[in-house]
Every structure is written in C-alpha cells, then in structure tokens.
Scaffold this motif. Structure first.
Motif, mmCIF file in Angstrom:
data_model
loop_
_atom_site.group_PDB
_atom_site.id
_atom_site.type_symbol
_atom_site.label_atom_id
_atom_site.label_comp_id
_atom_site.label_asym_id
_atom_site.label_seq_id
_atom_site.Cartn_x
_atom_site.Cartn_y
_atom_site.Cartn_z
ATOM 1 N N LEU A 30 -16.835 -5.525 24.395
ATOM 2 C CA LEU A 30 -17.173 -5.228 25.793
ATOM 3 C C LEU A 30 -17.831 -6.427 26.467
ATOM 4 N N SER A 31 -18.741 -7.101 25.762
ATOM 5 C CA SER A 31 -19.404 -8.278 26.329
ATOM 6 C C SER A 31 -18.402 -9.398 26.595
ATOM 7 N N ALA A 32 -17.465 -9.599 25.659
ATOM 8 C CA ALA A 32 -16.429 -10.618 25.867
ATOM 9 C C ALA A 32 -15.535 -10.250 27.044
ATOM 10 N N SER A 33 -15.242 -8.965 27.228
ATOM 11 C CA SER A 33 -14.417 -8.537 28.362
ATOM 12 C C SER A 33 -15.131 -8.798 29.685
ATOM 13 N N LEU A 34 -16.443 -8.546 29.730
ATOM 14 C CA LEU A 34 -17.209 -8.811 30.947
ATOM 15 C C LEU A 34 -17.235 -10.308 31.259
ATOM 16 N N THR A 37 -13.897 -11.354 32.628
ATOM 17 C CA THR A 37 -13.757 -10.924 34.024
ATOM 18 C C THR A 37 -14.524 -11.849 34.965
ATOM 19 N N ALA A 38 -15.724 -12.263 34.556
ATOM 20 C CA ALA A 38 -16.519 -13.175 35.385
ATOM 21 C C ALA A 38 -15.817 -14.528 35.541
ATOM 22 N N ILE A 39 -15.249 -15.039 34.452
ATOM 23 C CA ILE A 39 -14.524 -16.318 34.521
ATOM 24 C C ILE A 39 -13.296 -16.178 35.413
ATOM 25 N N LYS A 40 -12.625 -15.042 35.335
ATOM 26 C CA LYS A 40 -11.454 -14.807 36.189
ATOM 27 C C LYS A 40 -11.848 -14.794 37.663
ATOM 28 N N THR A 41 -12.998 -14.179 37.975
ATOM 29 C CA THR A 41 -13.466 -14.146 39.362
ATOM 30 C C THR A 41 -13.790 -15.551 39.866
ATOM 31 N N LEU A 42 -14.444 -16.352 39.019
ATOM 32 C CA LEU A 42 -14.741 -17.732 39.396
ATOM 33 C C LEU A 42 -13.461 -18.542 39.609
ATOM 34 N N HIS A 43 -12.499 -18.331 38.742
ATOM 35 C CA HIS A 43 -11.222 -19.046 38.886
ATOM 36 C C HIS A 43 -10.501 -18.632 40.165
ATOM 37 N N PHE A 149 -10.141 -14.374 22.759
ATOM 38 C CA PHE A 149 -9.343 -15.563 23.060
ATOM 39 C C PHE A 149 -8.997 -15.652 24.548
ATOM 40 N N VAL A 150 -9.074 -14.525 25.277
ATOM 41 C CA VAL A 150 -8.873 -14.576 26.722
ATOM 42 C C VAL A 150 -9.996 -15.385 27.379
ATOM 43 N N VAL A 151 -11.218 -15.247 26.865
ATOM 44 C CA VAL A 151 -12.339 -16.041 27.379
ATOM 45 C C VAL A 151 -12.049 -17.527 27.230
#
Length: 280
Positions: A30-34, A37-43, A149-151
């Motif tokens: 769950l922490s890795a998913s959050l 998501t934050a990195i995706k928003t920044l991108h 690995f998505v992170v």
C-alpha cells in the motif's frame, strides 16, 4: 478434545503468524502504491508544464514562474525520496524474507506436483489443492510486487521529462530571442542531477532490486527449476525401474541355478546307488 488442541495449535502456530505477516506485506504494498501515485502526479504536472511552454510567449515573467515550479518540484521530489528511504529502511529485509519464503513455497509445491503426478488417485484428490497453493505464492511473489517496480519506472520517467523540458526551454528562448535565464537553467540542471543520482526504488535487503526484469526472471527461474526437478524425478524413476528389473533377473537366475544344482545332485546319488547294487 484432540481436535480442539489441534485447532488451538494451528491457530497459534500458523494462522495468527500468517495473518500478521500478510498485514505487514499489505502495508508495504500500500505504501509503495501511494508513492507510485505521488510520482505519477508529479510527472503529470511536468508534462503539463512542458506542453504549456511550447504555447507560451515565454517572457521573463514566464521564465520566473517556471523556475518557481521547478523549485517546488525539487522540494516535492525530496519529500518523496525521504518517504521512499523510510520505507526501504523498514521493509527492506522484510521484503527479502517474504520473497525467499514465497519462492521456496512455490518451488516446493511445484516439486510436489511433479513428484506425485503419476501416482494413482493423486490428481483427483490433491492436484487442485497443490496447484492453487502454488498459484497463491506465485501471485504473492510477483503480482503483489508490481507497485515496487512501478515506483522505479515512474521515477526514471521523471528524468526524461525534465531533460526534455530543459532542451525545449533553451530552444524556445533562443528561437524567440529571449535572454536565457541562468537561474532557470541552474534549477533544471540541479533537478536533473538529483533525479539521475537519487531514484526511488525498492530492494530486498540490498541484494536485489524490484524491477520488471526481476519479476520476469522469477517466473523464468521457477519454470527452469521445475523442468530440472522433472528431469531428476524421471531419471530417478528410470533408475528404480532398472534396479528392480536387474534384481528380478538375478533372482530368476538364482532359482534356475539352484534347480540345476539340485537335479545334478540327485543324478549323482542315483548313479552311486546303482554302482553299489552292481558290486553286490
């Protein structure tokens, strides 16, 4: 009474530890998913700014605004790095142990299926259970680990976008005759250096990193070991059949030799009796 103690022993020794371990793994995922998501928003913000730069008149005011956004991105990414390092510090060895246990369990169930596949009645009674157990541990070790690995992949994508923004910004400033902002160029270069040298990623005890290739390699390793176990089991079964056949052949040869020796002894005794009668 025996069933009650068996249930209590199973609950304390297997049920509760398994439930607690899944809770720990759940919070890591769950922490890795959050974080992903934050990195995706920044991108997404970087991509929007890149599109806006190509449509802007690009005055000194827009350069200053872009520089402020780059500074804000640096701060946001630093917070993400701190969060990622905290997760890595806490979950690194836990992820390593979970991966090793899941892989060992997966290989164990696969080996059991291969070893017992030809036994009478085993397919009807145990195959579904063992196949389901192998699938569960395969999912734990691979599908559930996708956020890790998505992170790493999304963190790598940030560097390319910032580099593209830097190139486009320099090109537009030069094309429109605007004096290049040393402050903006410095901020972009600093952000690119930070993204290049400090990427968000997860590892298991520092011994392996969660990447797409690592998960594919896990499947490949499981299949390779399964084929190896199948060959070893087939070779052992062939050796057992050859040993049994050889034992049967030796036993048959011993019986024939015993019968031949017995008949030869009986003939000798009969000849001795006849010679004695002739002498009399």
């Amino acid at each position: 009474m025996n069933m009650r103690w068996l249930f209590i022993t199973w609950t304390l020794g297997e049920g509760i530890p398994f439930f607690l371990s899944q809770q720990v793994y759940f919070w890591a995922v769950l922490s890795a998913s959050l974080l992903a998501t934050a990195i995706k928003t920044l991108h997404h913000q970087m991509k929007e700014q890149l599109n806006a730069v190509t449509q802007d008149t690009f005055t000194y005011t827009s350069m200053h605004a872009l520089n402020e956004k780059v500074l804000a991105w640096q701060k946001l990414y630093m917070e993400m790095l701190k969060f990622c390092h905290s997760l890595q510090h806490f979950f690194s060895w836990i992820l390593f142990i979970i991966y090793c246990c899941d892989s060992a369990s997966l290989l164990g169930y696969i080996a059991a299926i291969i070893n017992n596949f030809q036994k009478d009645g085993w397919i009807e009674t145990r195959l579904s259970l063992y196949a389901f157990s192998a699938l569960v541990f395969a999912v734990y070790g691979t599908i559930f680990a996708i956020p890790f690995f998505v992170v790493s992949e999304r963190s790598s994508a940030l560097l390319f976008t910032v580099h593209e923004l830097s190139v486009v910004t320099k090109h537009i400033q030069k094309q429109k005759g605007v004096v290049q902002s040393a402050e903006l160029a410095g901020s972009l270069n600093e952000l690119m250096a930070n993204l290049r040298d400090n990427q968000c990623h997860f590892s298991g005890g520092g011994l392996f990193h969660y990447t797409r290739g690592f998960l594919v390699g896990t499947f490949t390793l499981a299949i390779s070991i399964s084929v190896l176990v199948k060959e070893l089991v087939a070779k052992e079964q062939l050796h057992t059949l050859q040993t049994a056949h050889l034992s049967t052949s030796l036993a048959a040869s011993g019986i024939l030799q015993h019968n031949y020796t017995g008949e030869h002894s009986n003939n000798s005794i009969a000849e001795s009796i006849l010679s004695e009668l002739q002498n009399m």
